[in-house]
Write an enzyme that holds these catalytic residues in place. Structure first.
Site, PDB file in Angstrom:
ATOM      1  N   ASP A   1     -11.611   1.904   3.616  1.00  0.00           N
ATOM      2  CA  ASP A   1     -11.883   0.470   3.477  1.00  0.00           C
ATOM      3  C   ASP A   1     -13.369   0.196   3.256  1.00  0.00           C
ATOM      4  OD1 ASP A   1      -9.842  -1.450   3.541  1.00  0.00           O
ATOM      5  OD2 ASP A   1      -9.481  -1.128   5.679  1.00  0.00           O
TER       6      ASP A   1
ATOM      7  N   GLN B   1      -5.238  -2.096   9.468  1.00  0.00           N
ATOM      8  CA  GLN B   1      -4.970  -3.380   8.818  1.00  0.00           C
ATOM      9  C   GLN B   1      -5.565  -4.528   9.647  1.00  0.00           C
ATOM     10  OE1 GLN B   1      -3.629  -3.729   5.773  1.00  0.00           O
ATOM     11  NE2 GLN B   1      -3.793  -5.937   5.842  1.00  0.00           N
TER      12      GLN B   1
ATOM     13  N   LYS C   1       0.846  -1.201   0.000  1.00  0.00           N
ATOM     14  CA  LYS C   1       0.000   0.000   0.000  1.00  0.00           C
ATOM     15  C   LYS C   1       0.882   1.251   0.000  1.00  0.00           C
ATOM     16  CE  LYS C   1      -3.718  -2.528   2.130  1.00  0.00           C
ATOM     17  NZ  LYS C   1      -4.274  -3.125   3.324  1.00  0.00           N
TER      18      LYS C   1
HETATM   19  N1  GUN Z   1      -6.744  -7.498   5.533  1.00  0.00           N
HETATM   20  C1  GUN Z   1      -6.965  -8.242   4.415  1.00  0.00           C
HETATM   21  N2  GUN Z   1      -7.609  -7.498   3.483  1.00  0.00           N
HETATM   22  C2  GUN Z   1      -7.811  -6.282   4.032  1.00  0.00           C
HETATM   23  C3  GUN Z   1      -8.416  -5.086   3.553  1.00  0.00           C
HETATM   24  O1  GUN Z   1      -8.937  -4.989   2.436  1.00  0.00           O
HETATM   25  N3  GUN Z   1      -8.397  -4.032   4.415  1.00  0.00           N
HETATM   26  C4  GUN Z   1      -7.858  -4.112   5.664  1.00  0.00           C
HETATM   27  N4  GUN Z   1      -7.907  -3.033   6.442  1.00  0.00           N
HETATM   28  N5  GUN Z   1      -7.289  -5.206   6.132  1.00  0.00           N
HETATM   29  C5  GUN Z   1      -7.266  -6.291   5.320  1.00  0.00           C
END
Ligand code: GUN
Length: 284
Positions: free
Chosen positions: A120, A97, A53
């Site tokens: 998200d 996350q 990211k």
């Molecule tokens: N963990 C796995 N996929 C995601 C996601 O799309 N967003 C977040 N915040 N954590 C994750």
């Protein structure tokens, strides 16, 4: 006949090119879109995702910050970090996350993020808006999967769509998006009886269960569109939830792993962050 590959890398590239232009336009007005990622603990997969990211932010010119909290962080420390990011006007998007270490309350943490900064789309308000078909932030992975279908010109209205997996991150929002596009949607999960009978009905089959190569060719209808959201590490290599080789002989379209939906997730996160920055800027 072998299926047409839905190339996540190429489609994500197109999204990123448009996002980069929007970042440049914001910068010209004096606004640098900013993403804050909060990572608690040392889970290796999460570290990789977070690093990817950050790289995407660098590629597209966004400001990125990663706040790393120790595995031992308390709920109060996590919530304090979210409150600080909510109040920081240079942060337009906040991502916590997942999964969080055991003992932390995920729902309470996510509910604290301002809905306008919830890139998200996991906040109750954004999840609720999606459920009602109202405008809101849409979770990145299902949004990316839908974008792949649309960019390949695949028609959805009236089709039988089967979603395997009922997670809040993928399965449930994916089902809502398909419903919004007027598919007839079936959701399958670990307690579904006779799963193959359902998957064989699917014109569009979306799989997000985290079990390597679980969907075999005999479970897929001839000419189906197969979207594989799985990311599993087997013998040092990535593979999806779909048995790619044999299924691609039967399907009309298929997403590969790697190089499929995963690439789209990050592109959509960048898009959601820029959208949040544009809205914050317009609302000033
Ligand atoms: N963990 C796995 N996929 C995601 C996601 O799309 N967003 C977040 N915040 N954590 C994750």
């Amino acid at each position: 006949m072998a299926a047409v590959l839905l190339d996540g890398k190429a489609i994500a590239q197109g999204v990123e090119d448009r996002v980069r232009d929007r970042v440049d336009a914001l910068k010209a007005k004096g606004c640098i879109p900013g993403l804050m990622v909060i990572l608690v603990g040392e889970d290796p997969a999460s570290q990789t995702y977070v690093n990817n990211k950050e790289k995407a932010c660098q590629r597209l010119g966004l400001r990125s910050r990663i706040l790393r909290l120790p595995q031992s962080a308390s709920q109060e420390e996590l919530e304090e970090a979210i409150r600080a990011a909510n109040e920081d006007s240079s942060v337009h998007g906040i991502l916590v996350q997942l999964p969080l270490p055991k003992g932390l309350n995920e729902a309470r943490a996510l509910a604290l993020i301002l809905p306008g900064k919830d890139v998200d789309g996991f906040h109750d308000i954004n999840a609720g808006r999606l459920m009602r078909g109202d405008k809101g932030v849409v979770a990145c992975t299902p949004k990316g999967a839908m974008h792949m279908l649309k960019s390949a010109g695949i028609s959805i209205a009236g089709k039988e769509a089967v979603v395997v997996g009922r997670s809040n991150i993928v399965g449930k929002p994916m089902a809502m998006l398909l419903l919004q596009e007027n598919a007839t949607v079936t959701m399958c999960h670990s307690r579904t009886q006779d799963l193959p009978a359902h998957t064989r009905q699917a014109d569009i089959l979306v799989v997000a269960i985290g079990r390597p190569r679980f969907i075999t060719a005999d479970m897929v209808k001839d000419g189906a569109v197969v979207v594989d959201v799985g990311m599993n590490r087997v013998d040092g290599k990535w593979c999806g939830d779909v048995d790619f080789g044999p299924v691609s002989e039967r399907a009309a379209y298929i997403t590969p792993v790697p190089g499929g939906v995963g690439k789209m997730t990050i592109a959509m996160l960048m898009e959601n962050t820029v959208l949040a920055a544009e809205e914050a800027w317009a609302g000033q």
